[in-house]
Design an enzyme around this catalytic site. Structure first.
Site, PDB file in Angstrom:
ATOM      1  N   GLU A  32      -5.262   7.236   0.466  1.00  0.00           N
ATOM      2  CA  GLU A  32      -4.294   6.183   0.775  1.00  0.00           C
ATOM      3  C   GLU A  32      -3.205   6.715   1.693  1.00  0.00           C
ATOM      4  O   GLU A  32      -2.679   7.803   1.470  1.00  0.00           O
ATOM      5  CB  GLU A  32      -3.673   5.653  -0.515  1.00  0.00           C
ATOM      6  CG  GLU A  32      -2.653   4.527  -0.279  1.00  0.00           C
ATOM      7  CD  GLU A  32      -2.143   3.946  -1.581  1.00  0.00           C
ATOM      8  OE1 GLU A  32      -2.980   3.400  -2.341  1.00  0.00           O
ATOM      9  OE2 GLU A  32      -0.939   4.046  -1.857  1.00  0.00           O
ATOM     10  N   THR A  63      -1.066   1.066   2.953  1.00  0.00           N
ATOM     11  CA  THR A  63      -0.211   0.265   2.085  1.00  0.00           C
ATOM     12  C   THR A  63       0.537  -0.825   2.854  1.00  0.00           C
ATOM     13  O   THR A  63       0.576  -0.837   4.082  1.00  0.00           O
ATOM     14  CB  THR A  63       0.807   1.156   1.342  1.00  0.00           C
ATOM     15  OG1 THR A  63       1.652   1.794   2.308  1.00  0.00           O
ATOM     16  CG2 THR A  63       0.101   2.208   0.507  1.00  0.00           C
ATOM     17  N   ALA A  66       6.943  -4.168   0.496  1.00  0.00           N
ATOM     18  CA  ALA A  66       7.439  -5.325  -0.251  1.00  0.00           C
ATOM     19  C   ALA A  66       7.900  -6.418   0.710  1.00  0.00           C
ATOM     20  O   ALA A  66       8.533  -6.150   1.727  1.00  0.00           O
ATOM     21  CB  ALA A  66       8.590  -4.902  -1.157  1.00  0.00           C
ATOM     22  N   ASP A 124       5.608  -6.246  -5.522  1.00  0.00           N
ATOM     23  CA  ASP A 124       6.884  -6.210  -6.228  1.00  0.00           C
ATOM     24  C   ASP A 124       7.910  -7.074  -5.507  1.00  0.00           C
ATOM     25  O   ASP A 124       7.779  -7.363  -4.316  1.00  0.00           O
ATOM     26  CB  ASP A 124       7.399  -4.775  -6.319  1.00  0.00           C
ATOM     27  CG  ASP A 124       6.452  -3.876  -7.099  1.00  0.00           C
ATOM     28  OD1 ASP A 124       5.940  -4.339  -8.142  1.00  0.00           O
ATOM     29  OD2 ASP A 124       6.206  -2.739  -6.667  1.00  0.00           O
ATOM     30  N   ALA A 142      -2.234 -11.520  -8.466  1.00  0.00           N
ATOM     31  CA  ALA A 142      -3.332 -10.818  -7.798  1.00  0.00           C
ATOM     32  C   ALA A 142      -4.679 -11.492  -8.041  1.00  0.00           C
ATOM     33  O   ALA A 142      -5.532 -11.525  -7.146  1.00  0.00           O
ATOM     34  CB  ALA A 142      -3.381  -9.364  -8.275  1.00  0.00           C
ATOM     35  N   TYR A 162      -3.450  -0.241 -14.621  1.00  0.00           N
ATOM     36  CA  TYR A 162      -2.275   0.489 -15.123  1.00  0.00           C
ATOM     37  C   TYR A 162      -2.578   1.154 -16.466  1.00  0.00           C
ATOM     38  O   TYR A 162      -2.458   0.521 -17.524  1.00  0.00           O
ATOM     39  CB  TYR A 162      -1.085  -0.465 -15.240  1.00  0.00           C
ATOM     40  CG  TYR A 162      -0.679  -1.018 -13.890  1.00  0.00           C
ATOM     41  CD1 TYR A 162       0.249  -0.358 -13.103  1.00  0.00           C
ATOM     42  CD2 TYR A 162      -1.287  -2.171 -13.388  1.00  0.00           C
ATOM     43  CE1 TYR A 162       0.589  -0.838 -11.847  1.00  0.00           C
ATOM     44  CE2 TYR A 162      -0.962  -2.652 -12.125  1.00  0.00           C
ATOM     45  CZ  TYR A 162      -0.026  -1.978 -11.368  1.00  0.00           C
ATOM     46  OH  TYR A 162       0.298  -2.456 -10.115  1.00  0.00           O
ATOM     47  N   ASP A 175      -1.922  -6.726 -20.537  1.00  0.00           N
ATOM     48  CA  ASP A 175      -2.229  -6.008 -19.308  1.00  0.00           C
ATOM     49  C   ASP A 175      -3.733  -5.988 -19.045  1.00  0.00           C
ATOM     50  O   ASP A 175      -4.186  -6.191 -17.914  1.00  0.00           O
ATOM     51  CB  ASP A 175      -1.678  -4.583 -19.402  1.00  0.00           C
ATOM     52  CG  ASP A 175      -1.476  -3.952 -18.038  1.00  0.00           C
ATOM     53  OD1 ASP A 175      -0.625  -4.445 -17.279  1.00  0.00           O
ATOM     54  OD2 ASP A 175      -2.180  -2.975 -17.725  1.00  0.00           O
ATOM     55  N   GLN A 193      -2.867   3.211 -11.219  1.00  0.00           N
ATOM     56  CA  GLN A 193      -1.586   3.827 -10.917  1.00  0.00           C
ATOM     57  C   GLN A 193      -1.717   5.321 -11.219  1.00  0.00           C
ATOM     58  O   GLN A 193      -2.573   5.716 -12.013  1.00  0.00           O
ATOM     59  CB  GLN A 193      -0.513   3.197 -11.800  1.00  0.00           C
ATOM     60  CG  GLN A 193       0.895   3.720 -11.609  1.00  0.00           C
ATOM     61  CD  GLN A 193       1.395   3.483 -10.194  1.00  0.00           C
ATOM     62  OE1 GLN A 193       1.205   4.346  -9.351  1.00  0.00           O
ATOM     63  NE2 GLN A 193       2.014   2.345  -9.938  1.00  0.00           N
TER      64      GLN A 193
END
Length: 313
Positions: A32, A63, A66, A124, A142, A162, A175, A193
């Site tokens: 990434e 990426t 925000a 976020d 998502a 997560y 979650d 994550q």
């Protein structure tokens, strides 16, 4: 000194484990990057991409800031990777601060540029510390974004997972339900994550399986080059930083070379233990620096493709 049976057993397991020299490189890796803000950062990014390209990654992702704050730079970087390298480029896309039509238009541009893989994220809130709120007329989350992408084209879609629970989730069950919705909407895999202890991933993988979620879960690996910075990021995303890690980086503020050596050692050891637990795919958060990711991959037996072909011959 008396050595307990359990200690002897642990030592035997460690000695019998797959030492770096014996790891066959039978794994997939992905990397990434983030879009550069300056000309110097762009040079560093492309140097990193060229350095890691020979390792034959499964894909490389870029990426997305925000509120779409890096939308143009992300698109330009992804399109250039797709155009000028042999790599499969994946573009991050979020739900933040955009209508469905605007997000769909961005996805259409990616498809037209030859990009077939999207990392679909809720994203976020633009203001740090603010609570997330869906944009009026936008995708709510998502899972909705994944479904929207799949309606447009047969994109390959990765989503986030997560292991230590997303900060906005009520609990671990909620979650996992959110992950299930993303997979049911058509996501191909989930990338986690970052985390720092193998047991964190193994417990999560077991929980995902117990919940009946059938999806590839790829561990996200973050080499720690700046302990203070990673601690701040971990606090924002609910990742636990073990006390032993703080002790290892203590006193190294003025020793960047030593920090890099320790960072590579810790990340490689984490990957080695994950490998011993049958993990065969790793996603590296490179922070646009190739050296650590390259060193870790080398320890894991991943070689430049030309080199690997010479050895096989």
């Amino acid at each position: 000194m008396t050595i307990s049976v359990s200690q002897l057993e642990e030592a035997r397991v460690a000695l019998d484990g797959p030492l770096y020299a014996d790891i066959a490189g039978d794994m997939q890796v992905s990397f990434e990057f983030f879009p550069p803000k300056t000309e110097k950062m762009e040079e560093q990014l492309w140097s990193s991409i060229r350095s890691l390209e020979p390792l034959g990654p499964r894909f490389v992702s870029v990426t997305y800031g925000a509120g779409g704050s890096t939308r143009e730079r992300t698109h330009a970087t992804v399109a250039r990777i797709q155009r000028e390298t042999g790599l499969a480029a994946a573009a991050h896309l979020t739900c933040v601060e955009a209508t469905r039509e605007e997000i769909d238009a961005v996805a259409q541009e990616y498809w037209a540029a030859g990009v077939r893989h999207i990392v679909a994220l809720r994203g976020d809130a633009p203001a740090q510390g603010a609570r997330y709120a869906a944009h009026p007329g936008g995708y709510d989350n998502a899972a909705a974004l994944v479904a929207g992408l799949k309606r447009l084209h047969p994109f390959e879609v990765s989503v986030a997972a997560y292991p230590e629970c997303h900060p906005d989730s009520a609990d671990a069950t909620a979650d996992l339900d959110n992950l299930r919705r993303k997979i049911d909407a058509g996501a191909n895999r989930a990338i986690t994550q970052f985390f720092f202890e193998p047991e964190t991933f193994f417990r999560y993988r077991d929980a995902v399986a117990a919940a009946g979620i059938q999806a590839e879960i790829v561990p996200g690996i973050m080499p720690v080059t700046n302990f203070a910075s990673v601690t701040r990021m971990a606090a924002m995303c609910g990742t636990a930083v073990p006390s032993w890690m703080a002790r290892l980086f203590e006193g190294l503020d003025d020793h960047p070379g030593a920090r890099q050596l320790i960072a590579a050692t810790l990340a490689a050891e984490l990957c080695r233990k994950l490998y011993a637990g049958d993990v065969r795919s790793f996603h590296f958060y490179t922070l646009n620096r190739a050296e650590l990711a390259y060193a870790i991959c080398h320890l894991l037996g991943v070689r430049a493709q030309a080199q690997a072909q010479e050895v096989a011959a």
